[in-house]
Design a protein around this motif. Sequence first.
Motif, mmCIF file in Angstrom:
data_model
loop_
_atom_site.group_PDB
_atom_site.id
_atom_site.type_symbol
_atom_site.label_atom_id
_atom_site.label_comp_id
_atom_site.label_asym_id
_atom_site.label_seq_id
_atom_site.Cartn_x
_atom_site.Cartn_y
_atom_site.Cartn_z
ATOM 1 N N THR A 22 -48.004 74.214 -56.551
ATOM 2 C CA THR A 22 -48.783 73.501 -55.543
ATOM 3 C C THR A 22 -50.269 73.736 -55.797
ATOM 4 O O THR A 22 -50.656 74.697 -56.451
ATOM 5 C CB THR A 22 -48.413 73.963 -54.126
ATOM 6 N N SER A 23 -51.087 72.823 -55.284
ATOM 7 C CA SER A 23 -52.544 72.910 -55.499
ATOM 8 C C SER A 23 -52.844 73.105 -56.982
ATOM 9 O O SER A 23 -53.656 73.940 -57.378
ATOM 10 C CB SER A 23 -53.150 74.049 -54.670
ATOM 11 N N TRP A 56 -50.911 69.208 -49.037
ATOM 12 C CA TRP A 56 -50.626 70.087 -47.905
ATOM 13 C C TRP A 56 -50.853 69.380 -46.571
ATOM 14 O O TRP A 56 -50.308 69.802 -45.549
ATOM 15 C CB TRP A 56 -51.461 71.355 -47.985
ATOM 16 N N TRP A 62 -43.681 67.060 -49.540
ATOM 17 C CA TRP A 62 -43.206 68.384 -49.935
ATOM 18 C C TRP A 62 -41.776 68.374 -50.475
ATOM 19 O O TRP A 62 -41.516 68.921 -51.548
ATOM 20 C CB TRP A 62 -43.307 69.366 -48.758
ATOM 21 N N VAL A 74 -46.792 78.897 -54.412
ATOM 22 C CA VAL A 74 -47.270 78.386 -53.129
ATOM 23 C C VAL A 74 -48.712 78.826 -52.926
ATOM 24 O O VAL A 74 -48.983 79.987 -52.602
ATOM 25 C CB VAL A 74 -46.374 78.891 -51.976
ATOM 26 N N TYR A 76 -51.551 77.702 -50.613
ATOM 27 C CA TYR A 76 -51.850 76.843 -49.473
ATOM 28 C C TYR A 76 -53.343 76.553 -49.372
ATOM 29 O O TYR A 76 -54.184 77.443 -49.565
ATOM 30 C CB TYR A 76 -51.377 77.507 -48.178
ATOM 31 N N TYR A 77 -53.660 75.307 -49.045
ATOM 32 C CA TYR A 77 -55.052 74.893 -48.870
ATOM 33 C C TYR A 77 -55.263 74.497 -47.417
ATOM 34 O O TYR A 77 -54.419 73.801 -46.846
ATOM 35 C CB TYR A 77 -55.364 73.707 -49.799
ATOM 36 N N LEU A 80 -54.479 80.621 -46.061
ATOM 37 C CA LEU A 80 -53.366 81.025 -45.200
ATOM 38 C C LEU A 80 -53.827 81.490 -43.834
ATOM 39 O O LEU A 80 -53.027 81.559 -42.902
ATOM 40 C CB LEU A 80 -52.565 82.142 -45.863
ATOM 41 N N ALA A 85 -51.507 77.045 -40.709
ATOM 42 C CA ALA A 85 -50.844 77.610 -41.888
ATOM 43 C C ALA A 85 -49.468 78.184 -41.539
ATOM 44 O O ALA A 85 -48.521 78.047 -42.318
ATOM 45 C CB ALA A 85 -51.713 78.685 -42.525
ATOM 46 N N ALA A 88 -47.084 75.361 -41.294
ATOM 47 C CA ALA A 88 -46.859 74.765 -42.612
ATOM 48 C C ALA A 88 -45.915 75.619 -43.447
ATOM 49 O O ALA A 88 -45.022 75.107 -44.141
ATOM 50 C CB ALA A 88 -48.187 74.584 -43.342
ATOM 51 N N MET A 89 -46.084 76.940 -43.399
ATOM 52 C CA MET A 89 -45.217 77.825 -44.166
ATOM 53 C C MET A 89 -43.777 77.783 -43.656
ATOM 54 O O MET A 89 -42.831 77.861 -44.444
ATOM 55 C CB MET A 89 -45.756 79.253 -44.121
#
Length: 287
Positions: A22-23, A56, A62, A74, A76-77, A80, A85, A88-89
């Motif tokens: 990701t990202s 994200w 996803w 993983v 995350y943007y 976190l 966040a 999202a997680m």
Amino acid sequence: MTTHTQNTQTAPTAPAATVLVTSATGKTGRRVAERLAARGATVRAGSRTGATPFDWEAPETWAPALRGADAAYVAYYPDLAAPGAVEAMETFGRLAVENGVGRLTLLSGRGEPEAVQAEESLRAAASGAELTVVRASFFAQNFSEGLLAEGVAEGAVVFPAGDTAEPFIDADDLADVVVETLTADGHAGRVHEVTGPRPVAFAEVAAEISRASGRPVAYLPVSEADYAAMLAGFGLSAPEAEWLAALFATLLDGHNASATDGVKRILGREPRSFAAFASETWGGPAA
């Protein structure tokens, strides 16, 4: 002379393992993707505009990106510790397990209480998968290709860090650690904290960049409020600017001003120093 050597282990967990990154266009994501590909993994480079659509801010992207992947990195943007966040997680972890992902490595921030909540959310939701958490210190590359690069180019590092020192981690070292956790056994359930070899104050950072580049770069400490106002002047919304300034001021209040042996313990070598990073990045004599 300080040199930087990459981890030489080459065997992936399984032949042609498929890994979602990701990202994947970010500082760490693209480095992780490159290293995984070099080890023979099939890499899904997840990004907003790439061959594997992943955003994200668009949860509908996803599951398709996760489907059929063996593992995932993983990242995350925006962070976190950011609002949203935790939720999202939880969603991402559930989807990962539902789509057969067996191994996850989560990039987290060292010394971020809010990030720990997001870690726990992913751990609970993805209880059917192996999860490794890598908590990283402030990236050295933030001065060359990130938040502070423009200021460095203009001769000033403006930041709300006072005289606090930070054990800056080289993003290449971090990527090597992440790839090791994704491709080798023994990391499931672990939390690894990775830093550079020693804490470095921002004034020393500016001095190292000046030495390496041959031009003056100064460190200008500012208050959290002044930094938020500066970010707002660059176009960030007031809430976003205030949150980001508060995050940096919190992270750089001294509680992270110590180094760990995470890189050496995982990779069997010392992490790269900021001086060596500056020499390589700005073309000065080797440190």
